[in-house]
Every structure is written in structure tokens, then in C-alpha cells.
Design a protein around this motif. Structure first.
Motif, PDB file in Angstrom:
ATOM      1  N   ALA B 112      20.038  -5.716 -23.576  1.00 16.81           N
ATOM      2  CA  ALA B 112      19.344  -5.625 -22.175  1.00 16.81           C
ATOM      3  C   ALA B 112      20.560  -5.786 -21.089  1.00 16.81           C
ATOM      4  O   ALA B 112      20.708  -5.205 -19.992  1.00 16.81           O
ATOM      5  N   ALA B 113      21.671  -6.670 -21.304  1.00 14.18           N
ATOM      6  CA  ALA B 113      22.475  -7.137 -20.660  1.00 14.18           C
ATOM      7  C   ALA B 113      23.410  -5.733 -20.429  1.00 14.18           C
ATOM      8  O   ALA B 113      23.883  -5.521 -19.405  1.00 14.18           O
ATOM      9  N   SER B 114      23.810  -5.000 -21.377  1.00 14.83           N
ATOM     10  CA  SER B 114      24.618  -4.116 -21.111  1.00 14.83           C
ATOM     11  C   SER B 114      23.942  -2.797 -20.628  1.00 14.83           C
ATOM     12  O   SER B 114      24.532  -2.088 -19.719  1.00 14.83           O
ATOM     13  N   GLY B 115      22.608  -2.776 -20.691  1.00 10.72           N
ATOM     14  CA  GLY B 115      21.862  -1.697 -20.104  1.00 10.72           C
ATOM     15  C   GLY B 115      21.737  -1.922 -18.680  1.00 10.72           C
ATOM     16  O   GLY B 115      21.675  -0.755 -17.871  1.00 10.72           O
ATOM     17  N   SER B 116      21.747  -2.968 -18.100  1.00  8.27           N
ATOM     18  CA  SER B 116      21.639  -3.402 -16.774  1.00  8.27           C
ATOM     19  C   SER B 116      22.860  -2.788 -15.925  1.00  8.27           C
ATOM     20  O   SER B 116      23.846  -3.158 -16.212  1.00  8.27           O
ATOM     21  N   GLN B 117      22.645  -1.962 -15.062  1.00  6.66           N
ATOM     22  CA  GLN B 117      23.821  -1.425 -14.223  1.00  6.66           C
ATOM     23  C   GLN B 117      24.059  -2.266 -13.125  1.00  6.66           C
ATOM     24  O   GLN B 117      25.285  -2.225 -12.722  1.00  6.66           O
ATOM     25  N   VAL B 118      23.019  -3.173 -12.607  1.00  4.20           N
ATOM     26  CA  VAL B 118      23.405  -3.587 -11.386  1.00  4.20           C
ATOM     27  C   VAL B 118      23.630  -4.938 -11.615  1.00  4.20           C
ATOM     28  O   VAL B 118      24.685  -5.498 -10.976  1.00  4.20           O
ATOM     29  N   ASN B 128      13.425  -4.229 -24.067  1.00  4.71           N
ATOM     30  CA  ASN B 128      11.958  -3.613 -24.219  1.00  4.71           C
ATOM     31  C   ASN B 128      11.722  -3.004 -22.829  1.00  4.71           C
ATOM     32  O   ASN B 128      12.177  -3.075 -21.817  1.00  4.71           O
ATOM     33  N   ILE B 129      10.344  -2.510 -23.070  1.00  7.27           N
ATOM     34  CA  ILE B 129       9.940  -1.917 -21.725  1.00  7.27           C
ATOM     35  C   ILE B 129       9.775  -2.928 -20.634  1.00  7.27           C
ATOM     36  O   ILE B 129      10.021  -2.350 -19.380  1.00  7.27           O
ATOM     37  N   ALA B 130       9.264  -4.162 -21.033  1.00  4.79           N
ATOM     38  CA  ALA B 130       9.152  -4.927 -19.927  1.00  4.79           C
ATOM     39  C   ALA B 130      10.618  -5.487 -19.235  1.00  4.79           C
ATOM     40  O   ALA B 130      10.616  -5.579 -18.008  1.00  4.79           O
ATOM     41  N   THR B 131      11.504  -5.630 -20.047  1.00  2.00           N
ATOM     42  CA  THR B 131      12.688  -5.958 -19.489  1.00  2.00           C
ATOM     43  C   THR B 131      13.211  -4.676 -18.510  1.00  2.00           C
ATOM     44  O   THR B 131      14.201  -4.932 -17.871  1.00  2.00           O
ATOM     45  N   MET B 132      12.963  -3.565 -18.895  1.00  2.00           N
ATOM     46  CA  MET B 132      13.274  -2.269 -17.988  1.00  2.00           C
ATOM     47  C   MET B 132      12.746  -2.178 -16.867  1.00  2.00           C
ATOM     48  O   MET B 132      13.451  -1.933 -15.817  1.00  2.00           O
ATOM     49  N   ALA B 133      11.498  -2.641 -16.846  1.00  2.98           N
ATOM     50  CA  ALA B 133      10.694  -2.311 -15.620  1.00  2.98           C
ATOM     51  C   ALA B 133      11.421  -2.804 -14.262  1.00  2.98           C
ATOM     52  O   ALA B 133      11.598  -2.102 -13.297  1.00  2.98           O
ATOM     53  N   ASN B 291      10.288 -21.216 -23.200  1.00  5.75           N
ATOM     54  CA  ASN B 291      11.391 -20.408 -23.774  1.00  5.75           C
ATOM     55  C   ASN B 291      10.785 -18.899 -24.006  1.00  5.75           C
ATOM     56  O   ASN B 291      11.308 -18.267 -24.226  1.00  5.75           O
ATOM     57  N   GLN B 292       9.332 -18.996 -23.738  1.00  3.35           N
ATOM     58  CA  GLN B 292       8.801 -17.571 -23.966  1.00  3.35           C
ATOM     59  C   GLN B 292       9.499 -16.676 -22.788  1.00  3.35           C
ATOM     60  O   GLN B 292       9.353 -17.109 -21.794  1.00  3.35           O
ATOM     61  N   PRO B 293       9.438 -15.463 -23.368  1.00  2.78           N
ATOM     62  CA  PRO B 293       9.929 -14.394 -21.861  1.00  2.78           C
ATOM     63  C   PRO B 293       8.502 -14.442 -20.883  1.00  2.78           C
ATOM     64  O   PRO B 293       7.429 -14.119 -21.915  1.00  2.78           O
ATOM     65  N   ALA B 294       8.698 -14.234 -19.913  1.00  3.67           N
ATOM     66  CA  ALA B 294       7.637 -14.068 -19.007  1.00  3.67           C
ATOM     67  C   ALA B 294       7.448 -12.867 -18.305  1.00  3.67           C
ATOM     68  O   ALA B 294       8.608 -12.428 -17.784  1.00  3.67           O
ATOM     69  N   ALA B 295       6.288 -12.381 -18.726  1.00  6.03           N
ATOM     70  CA  ALA B 295       6.154 -10.805 -18.184  1.00  6.03           C
ATOM     71  C   ALA B 295       6.248 -10.817 -17.015  1.00  6.03           C
ATOM     72  O   ALA B 295       6.740  -9.649 -16.518  1.00  6.03           O
ATOM     73  N   ALA B 296       5.974 -11.571 -16.118  1.00  2.45           N
ATOM     74  CA  ALA B 296       6.078 -11.124 -14.569  1.00  2.45           C
ATOM     75  C   ALA B 296       7.344 -11.384 -14.027  1.00  2.45           C
ATOM     76  O   ALA B 296       7.632 -10.960 -13.164  1.00  2.45           O
ATOM     77  N   ARG B 297       8.497 -11.779 -14.998  1.00  2.00           N
ATOM     78  CA  ARG B 297       9.779 -11.828 -14.560  1.00  2.00           C
ATOM     79  C   ARG B 297      10.470 -10.958 -15.197  1.00  2.00           C
ATOM     80  O   ARG B 297      11.714 -11.200 -15.702  1.00  2.00           O
ATOM     81  N   GLY B 298      10.149  -9.638 -15.732  1.00  2.00           N
ATOM     82  CA  GLY B 298      10.914  -8.742 -16.495  1.00  2.00           C
ATOM     83  C   GLY B 298      11.301  -9.214 -17.605  1.00  2.00           C
ATOM     84  O   GLY B 298      12.291  -9.031 -18.175  1.00  2.00           O
ATOM     85  N   SER B 299      10.386 -10.104 -18.434  1.00  2.00           N
ATOM     86  CA  SER B 299      10.570 -10.577 -19.660  1.00  2.00           C
ATOM     87  C   SER B 299      11.773 -11.438 -19.854  1.00  2.00           C
ATOM     88  O   SER B 299      12.438 -11.404 -20.821  1.00  2.00           O
ATOM     89  N   GLN B 300      11.975 -12.150 -18.601  1.00  4.87           N
ATOM     90  CA  GLN B 300      13.073 -13.105 -18.765  1.00  4.87           C
ATOM     91  C   GLN B 300      12.160 -14.409 -19.096  1.00  4.87           C
ATOM     92  O   GLN B 300      11.035 -14.433 -18.553  1.00  4.87           O
ATOM     93  N   SER B 301      13.051 -15.338 -19.702  1.00  2.00           N
ATOM     94  CA  SER B 301      12.305 -16.666 -19.545  1.00  2.00           C
ATOM     95  C   SER B 301      12.756 -17.188 -18.289  1.00  2.00           C
ATOM     96  O   SER B 301      13.293 -16.696 -17.484  1.00  2.00           O
ATOM     97  N   VAL B 302      11.658 -18.490 -18.100  1.00  2.00           N
ATOM     98  CA  VAL B 302      12.107 -19.036 -16.745  1.00  2.00           C
ATOM     99  C   VAL B 302      13.474 -19.732 -16.904  1.00  2.00           C
ATOM    100  O   VAL B 302      14.085 -19.997 -17.937  1.00  2.00           O
ATOM    101  N   PHE B 303      14.130 -20.050 -15.706  1.00  2.00           N
ATOM    102  CA  PHE B 303      15.164 -21.046 -15.788  1.00  2.00           C
ATOM    103  C   PHE B 303      14.666 -22.330 -15.863  1.00  2.00           C
ATOM    104  O   PHE B 303      14.467 -22.870 -14.537  1.00  2.00           O
TER     105      PHE B 303
END
Lengths: 157, 710
Positions: B112-118, B128-133, B291-303
Motif C-alpha cells: 500500500a505504501a509504495s502504491g500511494s503516489q501522494v 486492497n480495494i478499501a485502501t485504494m479508495a 488495531n482493526q483497519p477502519a473502513a471509513a478511513r481507507g482501511s487505516q487503523s486509527v492512530f
């Protein structure tokens, strides 16, 4: 004359201490398979002259000064040991032999490096790390073998 | 110009590139032959030859979106004959082709980190598809953010400064954090009070659950609360009171002396759980959920961050605190519970790499020693047992380090019946970072022949004053959002905008010093240089403080900004000594800098004017003994290094999943050497293989204090 080839602060050489570790040159032992053969020749900076500067740089942070090797000038080694003691710090000698060279070391690592036995961190090593208590005359209490400190970790692998 | 597309049969990426080239009306030749691809030195298809250079798929997509490439395909002709192509139904959707291309590239990327351009997120593990959104729209967010800032700065200070803001951003003199990920006007991070939660539950944040009454409803509601608050922040949410409130609910249910009888069986279920099991199950519920990925945050977990306190910190922060039922905090049981949590979490991390919570222990000292000896001793013990957490130490309860690196001054330490303990609520509304390496090199160009001592401080001062104005514009946007009821975390009383700082970030400090050949070690010259930069910022922050706004400065973690700055500066011809600017006052790769030097370089001589903090990550190859940690903790007081952690890479076996707190070359369980190392990037404990490519390089360079061998 004693020569050294570098120094740093390290945690691993003397258990439970934070040590200024000095690489003393001109080691008389020449063990086969030695990991730092460059220390077998009398090359480097003069230790006696630089030691006070090293101590001034790190004395507030360290608890011990560890001489990695004894060199070949016992009179100067004795003087250097005395300087460290005057700063109120503990002393440690890593020697490939078994002698104290006339100094009251708080720790001394003895024994040559023998390849098949491995270094201090190996359980089959022939080398010993001894803690010396100079306040007692009872030889049983005076010398404590703490080599096992290099083998055991509180945290399991 | 020659354009050749090397393909293999039945390859969707090849087809996509072909389609793209066709849509660009480029003249090109297709060579469908795998051996040709190998000959060009590639292992995967397609390969694009564009002029005399070749590109892989991801590079090709990027290339074909760049204006230069488009110009090369269609050089402006003297007289262009325009033939209207046959209109297609897809024409009106063509502007979104770039999104589609991006999605294909993201799906191809390593992680995911390498895929992110910005703006690579640190706490996304798997793509995954949620982290891409959210990634697809990052650019749109940036432009919307810039426009709103432009409008606001124009209305407050005039168009000239608004133009200057955009110029500085575009020329990478400054960097606005979290410009891309969230809607415009989202505050950065907050350390919140949980007090309103005791009265309103989730209702004022738009939820349905009411005030918690038991340990179970507290834990369940707390998880929802952290997710809900995180959704309104770009960065971290800290809950310093988490354990103190957990203690309150345990006491309510099991009595004030519960901590003296943890082995008592307290459940009649078939499992017959003891009190200790009930408590640790609650820990597990909260920690694993958060520590679960949170769907509403692009499948990031909360900090998520929590705090531990020593007796003195605790008593001062919670002096006069009253729970809704009229009872007070109880130090003895909170102290026990803090230790229980730390022990539990340390062991749990042998089962899973759990990134959150980031833990900070606050210890009070008197300038020479720690006042609460029991807790200082416990800290050393936990370090020696391999637990990784931050220690914050100060000689007065003046500030709280709760946001993994941000140190925030405690403004008002009084208990209030509406807001609870005043001291815990703090944070930062926005961070804008100055690229110091570029600033000093521009300064040197503008002042030829003059020593930096003459011009550096005024230059920094002028830059900070501009950043202050930009930050005030952002502050205005936040208040505007709040007035329109867009930020219920404020209205519900979890945090007040006046309690959050506006933060000036700095990056590229050691690189700037290196530009002037200043040695990066504890010496008067380096001290003088750091002062020349930090003092004007510190003074400007102090001067700009009002009853409504406060400013502070932090050395920002260069988790990805350091990489970007290095890249941009190199491209623009600046002197760039490494691929990732440092986040510390020392050089990460310098093997002659030992841990003692690092404590000194993060001591008060250097960080004294860094009012927002910086954390020393003291990297060690192996764990130390408790006696050594005791000594180092005390040495931290001596140097005035107030925020630090020790970091020994944990080994994770990729084959059998075994986790060890040591740095190993072989898995002790299955013997595999397919290993990964988990280490703190900037506060967060994550697997190195999950980082973006440049950051991985930084980790490889990072110097771990040597194990001497004989």
C-alpha cells in the motif's frame, strides 16, 4: 608506550555497566582467528595522552572504562588504570591471557580466543568474565564468574 | 520519435497501454515477443520504448500522463489539420481516465505504501480495494484544500500573501501536512478528555449509545468513541485517561480493593474467570478492536495513544477530579492497573505485532533524579523485558507528551464539572513544515559571501511569521467549520479548539547544517547553528500567542516527508546528502554516534527551544539489562532529553509467524531466514516490509548501537 585505535560507549562488553570501550593496540597474544588482527601491531594514537580527554567527554554518562587489550607497557597501563580510578569509575580489562598486570580491575575477561570454543557469547567458550571484589580477602567471595551473563537474556527468543 | 510497445499475448496491462497509446493518437509499433522484453532487461510485460528510453508498466502510465510526453507525441505543428473523430459514448468519461490508470498502477504496486503516489500512510498494512479508495482522490483533496486556503488568506491578509502561500507550497519551501487525505478543514490531532463520555456516551457525536455504566459498556463505548473522534481528525487521538477510567469502572463493579485480589473467581460462567482474566479480556477487546483497519478511513487503523503517569503527575493532573457519582480517582489501583496493562501488552506483542496504542509514560524529576522511584524502576524493568514505549520526563507537570511525539504545554490544569481534568485536553490543529535545507540554501544564494551567522536567524524569522499567518488562516477555517456544526468533537466537549496548538514543523535541519560543513555532533558550532534556527521560531511562537491561539514547533517525523523533500530538492538542484531527510538531531547512518551522543543531541542544549517536542528513538541492537536502563533513564535527566524510547527490532518469521523481541537471523522455531523486522518508524511499531521503498532504505541505513564481540 600504549596505543589505541578508537573508542566508543557500549553496553555489551561489561554486564550491567555502561562502558567507555577503548581498543588498545599492540596485543601480545596473537590468537589464531583473532577478530581484530589490526590490534596486534603497535599502531594508533598515544593512550596515556588522550585518556583524560576521552574521560572528560563521557565521564558524566559512563560507569566503567573497558580496556580491550593490555598492550605491552605495564607501567603505562598501571598509570591509565589509576587515572580512571581517580575519576571514580570502574575498570575492566579484556585480556587474552590471565594476568592482572598489577592493577585492581573490577572486571577482567581472561583466556585466549580459541576458534572451536567460540567467543564469550558462546556457551562453549573457554574465556571467562570475572567480577572482582577487592574489599574481601576471602577468595571465594572475591572472584565471581559472570560469564553466563553473556548467554542468558531475560527475554525469551 | 520511436514509440514501441513490447507485449506478450493475453496480457491485460499490455492491452491497457495499447489502448492508452491509441487514445493519445500516437504512432507506435507493437512487438509481441517475450524474448525481446528479456533482451531489454525486463522480467514483466509490457515494456514501452519511448524515444531512446524504456519504461515498465507503472512508469509508462505515469509517463503517458505527463505533459512532456504528450508534447513529444504531438509536437505542435505549424498548421494543424483538425479532423473531427467519430464521437464515442465514452468521450465524456475520458477526463477520469487518469483515475483508472492510477487504480491499475496501485493494484500492481508492491504494497500500500509504495502504491500511494501522494502521501503514503504509515499504518496501512495490506493493499486492497478499501485502501485504494481514498488514494484515488488525494489530488482532488489537495487542490480543494489549496483553494480554500487561498480564499481565506486573501480575505484575512490580502491576495499577495495568498499567492505567496501557493508559491511556497508549489516550490516545496513549506509543506502542509494532511492536505490530501481528508476533507478541507479537518483538525490534525487531539488528546481528548473522556469526561463528556461519562455523561453523554456517544449521543453528542451522532451515536446512539448512552453513558457507560459497567466495565463492559465502557470498553465497548470507548472503542466506538475512538473511531468516531478519529473520523474527525487527520492524525492521532490520545486518551490519556483510558486506564484511569477503566480503573473507575472496575472499582464500581468489583470494589475499591479489586487490585489486591486479582485471582478471585468472579464469574459464574463455565469458564469461571478470575478478576484478572476479566480485566485482561477487556484490554484485549479494546486493543484488538482499535488495531482493526477502519473502513471509513481507507482501511487505516486509527492512530491511538495512551498515557501512563507516575504518582506525582497523576496527583497533579487529577487533583480535585470528581466522577459523576461523586467519587474520586484512586492512585493505588490505577498504578496497579497501569502496570498490569503494560505487562499484558508486552506479552501480547509476542503473539501479534500490535501497533496501537502508542504508550507514553510521564515521569516527574527534580533535575537530578526521578521523584517516583517505584515507577522509574518499573520503567527500567519493562524496557529490560523488551517492552517498547516512550518516556516523557519533566521537572514540572507543565506538559504532556501524548501524541507519539508532540509535546504540548498544559495550559489549564483545573478540574471542571463540564470538561473534567483540564490538563489532558491538548493537541495540534494543523502542522505546516518548513523545509530548512531549501531555506538555508536559498538564503546562501541571496547572501553571497556572507557568513550564515549574519543572515540565517532573520531569514528563519521572516519564514515563521508567514507560516503563522497561514496557520491562522487554517484556524479560521476550523472555527468556521465548528460554527457550522461540522466538528461535533468540539461541541461535545472532548476537546476545545483553544487547547490545540497551531504547529510549525521543521524538517531537513541536519541537512541544512551539513550544507555549511557543520559537524553533526555535540559541539559549540552545531549548537550555535541549531539555536540560530530554533530561537527565532521559539520567540515568534511566544510573541504570537493570544488567549485564542497558541503556536508550537516540532521536528516532524520524516516518515514520508523526508523522502519527498530529498526528492524535490535534488530535482531542483539543491545539495541533498541523502534520500530521506533526518527526523533527529543526529545522523541516522553515522556509526560513530553512540547512544550517549544521541541523548546529548536530544538534550536541552538542542531541544530546549523546540517547544512542541521531538522524540529520541534510541536504536539498540540488543536489549540492555535493567541496571543499564536505570542508568540511561537518569542520564536522560542529566542531558535534559525529555522524550525518548528505546528501539530493538523485533523479528517476525514470515513462514511460521513466530515473533521474537530480539533481532535474529534465523527463526528459532522453524529455522527459516524469511524474516521481517518490526521497528518503530516514528512512534509506530510496524513491519519493515509494509513501508514504502524509500523508507525501507532508511531503516536499513539506521544504525543500531553495536554489540561488541570478542
Amino acid at each position: 608506550m600504549l596505543y589505541y585505535q578508537g573508542y566508543t560507549v557500549s553496553f555489551q562488553e561489561v554486564p550491567d555497566e555502561i562502558s567507555l570501550v577503548i581498543q588498545v593496540a599492540d596485543c601480545p597474544h596473537h590468537c589464531p582467528g583473532c577478530h581484530s588482527p589490526q590490534l596486534q601491531t603497535p599502531i594508533g594514537d598515544p593512550l596515556f595522552k588522550d585518556l583524560p580527554h576521552m574521560l572528560a567527554e563521557y565521564e558524566d554518562a559512563i560507569t566503567c572504562v573497558c580496556f580491550m587489550g593490555e598492550g605491552q607497557d605495564d607501567a603505562e597501563l598501571h598509570a591509565c588504570h589509576g587515572i580512571v580510578k581517580a575519576w571514580g569509575l570502574k575498570t575492566c580489562l579484556y585480556t587474552g591471557g590471565y594476568g592482572m598486570h598489577g592493577c585492581k580491575w573490577d572486571y577482567i575477561k581472561i583466556g585466549p580466543y580459541i576458534e572451536e570454543n567460540g567467543p564469550l557469547t558462546s556457551k562453549t567458550t573457554n574465556q571467562r568474565m570475572i567480577r572482582v571484589n577487592w574489599d574481601t580477602l576471602d577468595p571465594k567471595k572475591a572472584l565471581t564468574d559472570i560469564t553466563d551473563k553473556f548467554w542468558t537474556s531475560v527475554i525469551p527468543e | 520519435m520511436t514509440i514501441r510497445l513490447y507485449t506478450i499475448p493475453n496480457c491485460p496491462q499490455c492491452a491497457l497501454l495499447k489502448q492508452r497509446l491509441t487514445s493519445l493518437k500516437a504512432e507506435f509499433e507493437v512487438i509481441c515477443d517475450p524474448s525481446e522484453i528479456e533482451r531489454l532487461g525486463y522480467q514483466t510485460a509490457p515494456v514501452l520504448q519511448f524515444g531512446d528510453k524504456t519504461y515498465n508498466f507503472a512508469e509508462s502510465i505515469k509517463l503517458l500522463n505527463s505533459p512532456d510526453a504528450l508534447a513529444a507525441i504531438h509536437p505542435p505543428a505549424a498548421e494543424e489539420v483538425h479532423i473531427d473523430p467519430k464521437p464515442s459514448r465514452s468521450d465524456k468519461y475520458e477526463p477520469w481516465r487518469k483515475d483508472l490508470d492510477f487504480m491499475h498502477m496501485y493494484a500492481e504496486a508492491q504494497n500500500a505504501a509504495s502504491g500511494s503516489q501522494v502521501d503514503a500512510n504509515a499504518n496501512v498494512s495490506n493493499k486492497n480495494i478499501a485502501t485504494m479508495a481514498p488514494e484515488v482522490h488525494k489530488k482532488d483533496n489537495i487542490y480543494a484544500n489549496r483553494l480554500l486556503m487561498y480564499d481565506t488568506i486573501t480575505s484575512m491578509y490580502g491576495e499577495e500573501l495568498a499567492e505567496e502561500y501557493l508559491r511556497q507550497l508549489e516550490q516545496h519551501e513549506i509543506y502542509r501536512h494532511d492536505e490530501s487525505g481528508m476533507p478541507v478543514g479537518t483538525p490534525y490531532c487531539a488528546s481528548i478528555t473522556l469526561y463528556p463520555f461519562l455523561f453523554d456516551g456517544m449521543t453528542k457525536l451522532g451515536g446512539t449509545t448512552g453513558a457507560p455504566h459497567h466495565l463492559r459498556s465502557f470498553c465497548g463505548g470507548f472503542i466506538n468513541l475512538v473511531f468516531a473522534v478519529s473520523a474527525q481528525l487527520c492524525g492521532a487521538v490520545a486518551t490519556p485517561e483510558f486506564l484511569a477510567y477503566t480503573d473507575y469502572f472496575i472499582r464500581k463493579e468489583y470494589g475499591d480493593d479489586y487490585y489486591q485480589r486479582p485471582d478471585q473467581v468472579v464469574e459464574l460462567s463455565l469458564e469461571r474467570r478470575t478478576l484478572d482474566e476479566v480485566i485482561t479480556d477487556s484490554f484485549a477487546q479494546v486493543v484488538y478492536s482499535l488495531n482493526q483497519p477502519a473502513a471509513a478511513r481507507g482501511s487505516q487503523s486509527v492512530f491511538w495513544n495512551i498515557a501512563y503517569f507516575d504518582k506525582y503527575y497523576f496527583n497533579q493532573l487529577f487533583d480535585g477530579f470528581v466522577f459523576p457519582d461523586g467519587t474520586s480517582m484512586q492512585w493505588e489501583s490505577v498504578s496497579w492497573l497501569q502496570k498490569r496493562f503494560m505487562n499484558w501488552f508486552n506479552n501480547e506483542r509476542l503473539k501479534n505485532i500490535l501497533t496501537f496504542p502508542v504508550e507514553s509514560l510521564s515521569l516527574l524529576n527534580d533535575g537530578e533524579k526521578f521523584l517516583d522511584e517505584e515507577w522509574a524502576d518499573f520503567a527500567a524493568e519493562m524496557y529490560s523485558r523488551g517492552h517498547s514505549f516512550f518516556v516523557y520526563t519533566s521537572d514540572s507537570v507543565d506538559s504532556l507528551a501524548s501524541c507519539c511525539r508532540l509535546r504540548n504545554g498544559i495550559q489549564d490544569n483545573h478540574f471542571s464539572y463540564t470538561l473534567g481534568a483540564g490538563g489532558v485536553a491538548t493537541g495540534s490543529k494543523c502542522v505546516m513544515t518548513i523545509n530548512l535545507n531549501r531555506l538555508v540554501q536559498d538564503g546562501a544564494k541571496a547572501n553571497p559571501g556572507k557568513p550564515w551567522e549574519e543572515w540565517l536567524s532573520p531569514l528563519v524569522d521572516a519564514q515563521v511569521r508567514k507560516v503563522h499567518k497561514y496557520l491562522l488562516a487554517f484556524d479560521h477555517i476550523i472555527h468556521d467549520m465548528n460554527d457550522k456544526h461540522m466538528l461535533p468533537i468540539y461541541e461535545a466537549g472532548f476537546i476545545a479548539p483553544e487547547k490545540q496548538y497551531l504547529t510549525v514543523g521543521i524538517n531537513g535541519l541536519v541537512e541544512a547544517a551539513e550544507f555549511f560543513d557543520i559537524p553533526i555532533r555535540d559541539c559549540p558550532k552545531y549548537q550555535q547553528f541549531v539555536d540560530a534556527i530554533m530561537l527565532p521560531i521559539f520567540n515568534a511562537n511566544k510573541e504570537a500567542k493570544t488567549t485564542k491561539v497558541m503556536f508550537n514547533t516540532e521536528m516532524v517525523p520524516a516518515e514520508n516527508l523526508g523522502v519527498k523533500h530529498a526528492k524535490w530538492d535534488k530535482r531542483d538542484g539543491y545539495v541533498v546528502p541523502r534520500d530521506c531527510y533526518n527526523s533527529y538531531f543526529y545522523l541516522v547512518e553515522d556509526e560513530t554516534t553512540n547512544p550517549i551522543d544521541k541523548f546529548r543531541l536530544h538534550g536541552k542544549l538542542y531541544t530546549g527551544h523546540l517547544d512542541g517536542g521531538s522524540a529520541l528513538h534510541c536504536n539498540l541492537d540488543e536489549h540492555l539489562s535493567k541496571a543499564q536502563y536505570v542508568h540511561l533513564l537518569n542520564y536522560a535527566i542529566k542531558t535534559g532529553c525529555n522524550y525518548f524510547t528505546f528501539n530493538v527490532p523485533n523479528t517476525v518469521c514470515n513462514d511460521c509467524g513466530h515473533i521474537s523481541k530480539h533481532r535474529l537471523n534465523h527463526c528459532p522455531e522453524c529455522g527459516s531466514d524469511n524474516l521481517d523486522y518490526a521497528t518503530r518508524v516514528i512512534g509506530y511499531l510496524t513491519r519493515i516490509s509494509k513501508w514504502s521503498a524509500e523508507r525501507k532504505k532508511e531503516a536499513a541505513r539506521r544504525y543500531y548501537a553495536g554489540v561488541g564481540t570478542v
